[in-house]
Design a protein around this motif. Structure first.
Motif, mmCIF file in Angstrom:
data_model
loop_
_atom_site.group_PDB
_atom_site.id
_atom_site.type_symbol
_atom_site.label_atom_id
_atom_site.label_comp_id
_atom_site.label_asym_id
_atom_site.label_seq_id
_atom_site.Cartn_x
_atom_site.Cartn_y
_atom_site.Cartn_z
ATOM 1 N N TYR A 1 -2.036 3.829 1.976
ATOM 2 C CA TYR A 1 -2.771 2.618 2.340
ATOM 3 C C TYR A 1 -3.292 1.953 1.068
ATOM 4 O O TYR A 1 -3.450 2.597 0.020
ATOM 5 C CB TYR A 1 -3.907 2.914 3.326
ATOM 6 N N THR B 1 -6.262 -0.640 -0.616
ATOM 7 C CA THR B 1 -7.604 -1.205 -0.399
ATOM 8 C C THR B 1 -7.968 -2.133 -1.548
ATOM 9 O O THR B 1 -7.435 -2.018 -2.648
ATOM 10 C CB THR B 1 -8.680 -0.097 -0.297
ATOM 11 N N ASP B 2 -8.904 -3.022 -1.247
ATOM 12 C CA ASP B 2 -9.364 -4.007 -2.229
ATOM 13 C C ASP B 2 -10.699 -3.526 -2.806
ATOM 14 O O ASP B 2 -11.639 -3.257 -2.058
ATOM 15 C CB ASP B 2 -9.545 -5.366 -1.513
ATOM 16 N N PHE C 1 -7.480 -4.566 3.397
ATOM 17 C CA PHE C 1 -6.878 -3.273 3.730
ATOM 18 C C PHE C 1 -5.464 -3.470 4.263
ATOM 19 O O PHE C 1 -5.195 -4.404 5.008
ATOM 20 C CB PHE C 1 -7.736 -2.578 4.796
ATOM 21 N N GLU D 1 -2.092 -0.866 5.591
ATOM 22 C CA GLU D 1 -1.577 0.498 5.745
ATOM 23 C C GLU D 1 -0.075 0.478 5.973
ATOM 24 O O GLU D 1 0.490 -0.527 6.413
ATOM 25 C CB GLU D 1 -2.291 1.230 6.888
ATOM 26 N N LEU E 1 -6.694 -3.724 -6.642
ATOM 27 C CA LEU E 1 -6.435 -2.901 -5.467
ATOM 28 C C LEU E 1 -6.260 -1.438 -5.868
ATOM 29 O O LEU E 1 -6.088 -1.122 -7.051
ATOM 30 C CB LEU E 1 -5.167 -3.378 -4.756
ATOM 31 N N GLU E 2 -6.279 -0.582 -4.845
ATOM 32 C CA GLU E 2 -5.980 0.826 -5.101
ATOM 33 C C GLU E 2 -5.066 1.340 -3.994
ATOM 34 O O GLU E 2 -5.322 1.105 -2.816
ATOM 35 C CB GLU E 2 -7.273 1.645 -5.152
ATOM 36 N N SER F 1 -3.497 7.819 -0.594
ATOM 37 C CA SER F 1 -2.874 8.557 0.495
ATOM 38 C C SER F 1 -3.955 9.160 1.384
ATOM 39 O O SER F 1 -4.949 9.695 0.885
ATOM 40 C CB SER F 1 -2.011 9.694 -0.064
ATOM 41 N N GLU F 2 -3.734 9.062 2.692
ATOM 42 C CA GLU F 2 -4.713 9.642 3.606
ATOM 43 C C GLU F 2 -4.711 11.172 3.509
ATOM 44 O O GLU F 2 -5.709 11.827 3.754
ATOM 45 C CB GLU F 2 -4.394 9.218 5.047
ATOM 46 N N GLU G 1 -6.492 12.822 -1.376
ATOM 47 C CA GLU G 1 -7.411 11.840 -1.959
ATOM 48 C C GLU G 1 -7.235 11.684 -3.468
ATOM 49 O O GLU G 1 -7.681 10.700 -4.057
ATOM 50 C CB GLU G 1 -8.860 12.228 -1.650
ATOM 51 N N ARG H 1 -3.675 8.416 -6.295
ATOM 52 C CA ARG H 1 -4.114 7.022 -6.321
ATOM 53 C C ARG H 1 -3.452 6.262 -7.462
ATOM 54 O O ARG H 1 -3.169 6.814 -8.513
ATOM 55 C CB ARG H 1 -5.635 6.910 -6.421
#
Lengths: 206, 241
Positions: B131, B133-134, B141, B143, B163-164, B167-168, B171, B174
């Motif tokens: 996913y 994210t900002d 967001f 996904e 952004l980054e 992975s769910e 962690e 990245r």
């Protein structure tokens, strides 16, 4: 004696009037409840905090210390309040210089170079998350959460929480954490003369 | 004094040999222009001042002036710097290769155009739900569908900004992403040369970026038949001050 006593009593009463709101703040109530995360995910290091629903709120400002030893910031994660100052203390055993800087849009800074034994300090005027680094050492990075009030608690894993001594008034409960997949819902409530309990704060997937 | 002179002569010879001072000028096609230059990363000015004051050495370190230990950021060898042209004619959709190796992406940071795709090969033993994210917008967001082990999948970057990619399932996995509309980016190692060839005449915004150093932006005018030189150095003090 009577001549001296009258002004003293006047000053005392004036001080009492000025300090009365502060004394009221000091007698706040506990706020407690549970955090529930969607899907039962065991999110680590969750920070629950209260934001005053009304914008004006008196905050006393503190100074926090972050040490730099073994080419690491310690603690690597710090929770502070808007208006607080952080001192970065270089207490390396050897002659190692450190720099501290952040590119965070809300709190950008570069404190320059600090030699062994030096202290660099910065005041954080705006709330938000701040990632900061040492430009000399590649694994030196830290994180600050700057909150709008001093009323917070850190949960190692989701579950029950309690925030003590919350002053009377209207508050908003929020949470923030390191896992970027999830976000917190908010919960507004009033603190009066009784403890506030059984709040349920939901953390959901984005 | 003698040693100092010899050192300076050596520095000049190194410059000449490296071609830094006399790199060939790109020749644009008729009616077009070009932009070129060198992008470097550099230690904090105060660090360099202190080192040069104490040891009287060249600040780049490539003559052994500063010894960069394993724990330090080796600026003269820093990888994944980006020179980006904000080019309205540049449409997103480019494909960039990326691998998941254990708990790491093969590239730590990437600047690209909104609409570009990452071709992700999952070499790990886990299925990853990636996913995006900002950093500056909690609601920013995106996904993606799960990527099973030993498989490959394209994911598109539809957000803009810092952004980054995470992975769910892991962690620590990245990647820092800088995305912008019309960004045409070249990935460089510190000291590398970049060239944007055959640009239509006009004004352009140029950005130089490294995830941990931030960005420096310029506006340049490109004229037909001309090649514009723009060298830049990324350092903490230059970006922030």
């Amino acid at each position: 004696m009577a001549q001296i006593g009258k002004p003293v009593i006047t000053i005392f009463l004036t001080l009492l009037l000025v300090l009365a709101p502060c004394l009221a703040w000091a007698h706040g109530q506990p706020v407690s409840g549970t955090v529930q995360v969607q899907g039962g995910k065991k999110l680590k290091k969750m920070i629950l905090y209260l934001e005053p629903a009304n914008s004006s709120f008196p905050i006393s400002h503190n100074t926090h210390k972050v040490t730099q030893k073994g080419r690491r910031f310690n603690p690597g994660l710090q929770v502070i309040t808007q208006g607080d100052t952080v001192e970065f203390i270089n207490n390396e055993d050897k002659e190692i210089d450190h720099n501290v800087y952040s590119l965070a849009k809300t709190n950008i800074f570069d404190l320059g170079l600090g030699e062994k034994g030096s202290t660099l300090k910065v005041k954080f005027e705006k709330e938000g998350k701040v990632n900061y680094y040492c430009s000399v050492h590649k694994r030196m990075e830290g994180k600050l959460f700057i909150l709008p009030s001093r009323y917070h608690t850190i949960l190692k894993t989701p579950g029950d929480f309690k925030i003590d001594n919350v002053p009377p008034g209207r508050w908003v409960l929020k949470a923030t954490h390191l896992h970027r997949r999830y976000k917190s819902k908010t919960l507004e409530f009033t603190v009066g003369n009784q403890p506030v309990s059984n709040l349920v704060l939901e953390i959901v997937k984005k | 004094m003698m040693m100092k002179s010899i050192r300076h002569i050596l520095i000049l010879i190194m410059f000449a040999l490296s071609g830094f001072g006399c790199a060939s000028v790109p020749e644009p096609s008729p009616g077009k222009g070009a932009l070129y230059g060198t992008l470097k990363a550099q230690s904090h000015k105060e660090f360099l001042d202190k080192q040069s004051g104490e040891s009287d050495v060249g600040y780049d370190g490539f003559l052994g002036g500063i010894f960069y230990s394993e724990a330090m950021v080796n600026y003269p060898r820093l990888k994944n710097l980006y020179a980006c042209l904000m080019n309205p004619a540049h449409q997103g959709g480019a494909v960039h290769a990326l691998e998941i190796n254990g708990s790491e992406f093969s590239i730590k940071s990437m600047a690209l155009a909104k609409g570009d795709r990452l071709r992700v090969k999952n070499n790990s033993g886990l299925t990853h739900h990636l996913y995006l994210t900002d950093d500056n917008n909690e609601d920013g967001f995106q996904e993606y569908a799960p990527i099973p082990p030993q498989s490959e999948q394209d994911i598109s970057i539809n957000l803009e900004g810092d952004l980054e990619l995470n992975s769910e399932e892991d962690e620590s996995l990245r990647m820092h992403v800088h995305s912008g509309k019309g960004l045409d980016c070249q990935r460089l190692t510190s000291g590398d040369r970049y060239v944007f060839q055959d640009l239509a005449p006009g004004n352009y915004n140029v950005m130089f970026w490294f995830w941990r150093l931030g960005s420096i932006k310029h506006q340049v005018t490109i004229k037909a038949g001309q090649s514009r030189l723009l060298n830049e150095t990324l350092s903490v003090d230059r970006v922030i001050h």
